[in-house]
Design a protein around this motif. Structure first.
Motif, PDB file in Angstrom:
ATOM      1  N   THR A   2       0.819  -1.161  -0.081  1.00 34.27           N
ATOM      2  CA  THR A   2       0.065  -0.148   0.069  1.00 34.27           C
ATOM      3  C   THR A   2       0.934   1.053   0.145  1.00 34.27           C
ATOM      4  N   ILE A   3       0.636   2.007  -1.024  1.00 35.24           N
ATOM      5  CA  ILE A   3       1.292   3.343  -1.217  1.00 35.24           C
ATOM      6  C   ILE A   3       1.032   4.339   0.215  1.00 35.24           C
ATOM      7  N   LYS A   4       1.883   4.893   0.909  1.00 35.68           N
ATOM      8  CA  LYS A   4       1.482   5.866   1.767  1.00 35.68           C
ATOM      9  C   LYS A   4       1.967   7.258   1.495  1.00 35.68           C
ATOM     10  N   GLY A   5       2.989   7.177   0.714  1.00 35.29           N
ATOM     11  CA  GLY A   5       3.502   8.557   0.373  1.00 35.29           C
ATOM     12  C   GLY A   5       3.837   8.566  -1.080  1.00 35.29           C
ATOM     13  N   VAL A   6       3.618   9.671  -1.810  1.00 31.82           N
ATOM     14  CA  VAL A   6       4.170   9.851  -3.141  1.00 31.82           C
ATOM     15  C   VAL A   6       4.946  11.065  -3.319  1.00 31.82           C
ATOM     16  N   ALA A 132       0.406  10.883   1.916  1.00 31.10           N
ATOM     17  CA  ALA A 132       1.398  12.182   1.960  1.00 31.10           C
ATOM     18  C   ALA A 132       2.186  12.430   0.627  1.00 31.10           C
ATOM     19  N   VAL A 133       2.389  13.583   0.334  1.00 28.63           N
ATOM     20  CA  VAL A 133       3.094  14.182  -0.861  1.00 28.63           C
ATOM     21  C   VAL A 133       4.271  14.990  -0.610  1.00 28.63           C
ATOM     22  N   GLY A 134       5.278  14.730  -1.341  1.00 31.88           N
ATOM     23  CA  GLY A 134       6.586  15.585  -1.301  1.00 31.88           C
ATOM     24  C   GLY A 134       6.963  15.855  -2.568  1.00 31.88           C
ATOM     25  N   VAL A 135       7.710  16.843  -2.823  1.00 33.21           N
ATOM     26  CA  VAL A 135       8.153  17.358  -4.090  1.00 33.21           C
ATOM     27  C   VAL A 135       9.615  17.407  -3.917  1.00 33.21           C
ATOM     28  N   VAL A 136      10.344  16.400  -4.837  1.00 32.19           N
ATOM     29  CA  VAL A 136      11.843  16.272  -4.700  1.00 32.19           C
ATOM     30  C   VAL A 136      12.463  16.836  -6.132  1.00 32.19           C
ATOM     31  N   TYR A 155      -1.568  21.337  -1.165  1.00 30.64           N
ATOM     32  CA  TYR A 155      -1.628  19.720  -1.419  1.00 30.64           C
ATOM     33  C   TYR A 155       0.000  19.007  -1.182  1.00 30.64           C
ATOM     34  N   VAL A 156       0.820  19.840  -0.778  1.00 24.45           N
ATOM     35  CA  VAL A 156       2.166  19.450  -0.810  1.00 24.45           C
ATOM     36  C   VAL A 156       2.740  19.269   0.806  1.00 24.45           C
ATOM     37  N   ASP A 157       3.070  18.220   1.197  1.00 24.70           N
ATOM     38  CA  ASP A 157       3.418  18.429   2.646  1.00 24.70           C
ATOM     39  C   ASP A 157       4.970  18.383   2.939  1.00 24.70           C
ATOM     40  N   THR A 158       5.727  18.431   1.789  1.00 24.54           N
ATOM     41  CA  THR A 158       7.232  18.585   1.909  1.00 24.54           C
ATOM     42  C   THR A 158       7.780  19.041   0.666  1.00 24.54           C
ATOM     43  N   ASP A 180      11.756  10.702   5.269  1.00 29.66           N
ATOM     44  CA  ASP A 180      11.747  11.051   6.530  1.00 29.66           C
ATOM     45  C   ASP A 180      10.832  12.093   6.944  1.00 29.66           C
ATOM     46  N   ALA A 181      10.736  12.908   5.919  1.00 30.80           N
ATOM     47  CA  ALA A 181      10.101  14.399   6.234  1.00 30.80           C
ATOM     48  C   ALA A 181       8.370  13.816   6.163  1.00 30.80           C
ATOM     49  N   LEU A 182       8.152  12.981   5.456  1.00 23.59           N
ATOM     50  CA  LEU A 182       6.802  12.458   5.339  1.00 23.59           C
ATOM     51  C   LEU A 182       6.437  11.332   6.428  1.00 23.59           C
ATOM     52  N   ALA A 183       7.484  10.879   7.044  1.00 22.58           N
ATOM     53  CA  ALA A 183       7.374   9.840   7.869  1.00 22.58           C
ATOM     54  C   ALA A 183       6.569   8.659   7.227  1.00 22.58           C
ATOM     55  N   VAL A 184       7.032   8.236   6.133  1.00 24.45           N
ATOM     56  CA  VAL A 184       6.603   7.138   5.441  1.00 24.45           C
ATOM     57  C   VAL A 184       8.057   6.417   4.984  1.00 24.45           C
TER      58      VAL A 184
END
Length: 232
Positions: A2-6, A132-136, A155-158, A180-184
């Protein structure tokens, strides 16, 4: 699984930079400089060929020796990023040498970027599902104002930006910081990007990776929607 963060790449994934021609026109207009249309088009073509536009096409010809080493690490600091792109730009004569810095400054403005048609839809759907969503991004400047201007920042958490950490993709350290920032955990994370080398580095950390095509906004209306099918 299960994907918890993208995690999403920025340029060519969620947003696309304006065409080189409109990029050049914008700074010429601001500087009150006119060029004959054929010359303007030729200049835009040359800027694109040398890879002068950050977020645009990569260099189509070999870089000069004095720029090659800098180009390889351009995303590790804001200073290197500006020096690399203005250095490449200066291979193309412009009516005023100051226009090279003006071009660089232009590409950092929200007006120079357009989200893909399904960006808001997909980011909104992820938020609704509690993902959870992050931009890298490999980048040399703060892209947060672009997201704010286009209404996508909620819409962006980090944000993990290479120049802020001195590390650029595909180095797994940048992806690890994002997880780590998303805790995923990486095993529960999906990385979405357009660069198989840079974004593909997330797989070495244990993330699932999905690629999209870096195409003009009008040619990719629904490239992000398959991400929702991968959530499990």
């Amino acid at each position: 699984m299960t994907i918890k963060g993208v995690l999403f790449d920025f340029s060519g994934t969620l947003f696309r930079i304006e065409p080189t021609e409109s990029w050049l026109r914008a700074i010429l207009t601001e500087a009150h400089i006119s060029l004959p249309e054929p010359e303007l088009l030729r200049t835009a073509e040359r800027l694109e060929a040398v890879g002068a536009q950050a977020g645009g096409a990569p260099p189509a010809e070999p870089l000069p020796e004095d720029l090659a080493a800098l180009w390889a690490v351009r995303d590790r600091s804001s200073e290197a990023h500006r020096a690399a792109f203005t250095g490449v730009s200066r291979q193309v004569p412009l009516p005023d040498p100051r226009l090279h810095d003006a071009l660089y400054d232009r590409h950092m403005t929200p007006a120079a970027w357009q989200p893909y048609p399904d960006t808001a839809e997909v980011l909104g759907a992820l938020r609704e599902r509690g993902v959870a969503v992050g931009v890298v991004s490999n980048i040399g400047w703060d892209l947060r104002p672009v997201f704010r201007e286009h209404g996508l920042d909620p819409y962006v958490d980090t944000y993990l930006l290479s120049y802020e950490h001195g590390v650029q993709k595909p180095d797994t350290r940048l992806f690890a910081l994002a997880c780590d920032a998303l805790a995923v955990a990486p095993q529960d994370t999906l990385m979405v990007g357009d660069d198989r080398r840079a974004d593909g580095g997330a797989a070495d950390l244990g993330c699932t990776v999905h690629f999209v095509d870096h195409r003009p906004v009008t040619e990719r209306p629904d490239g992000l929607r398959p991400v929702l099918d991968l959530l499990g």
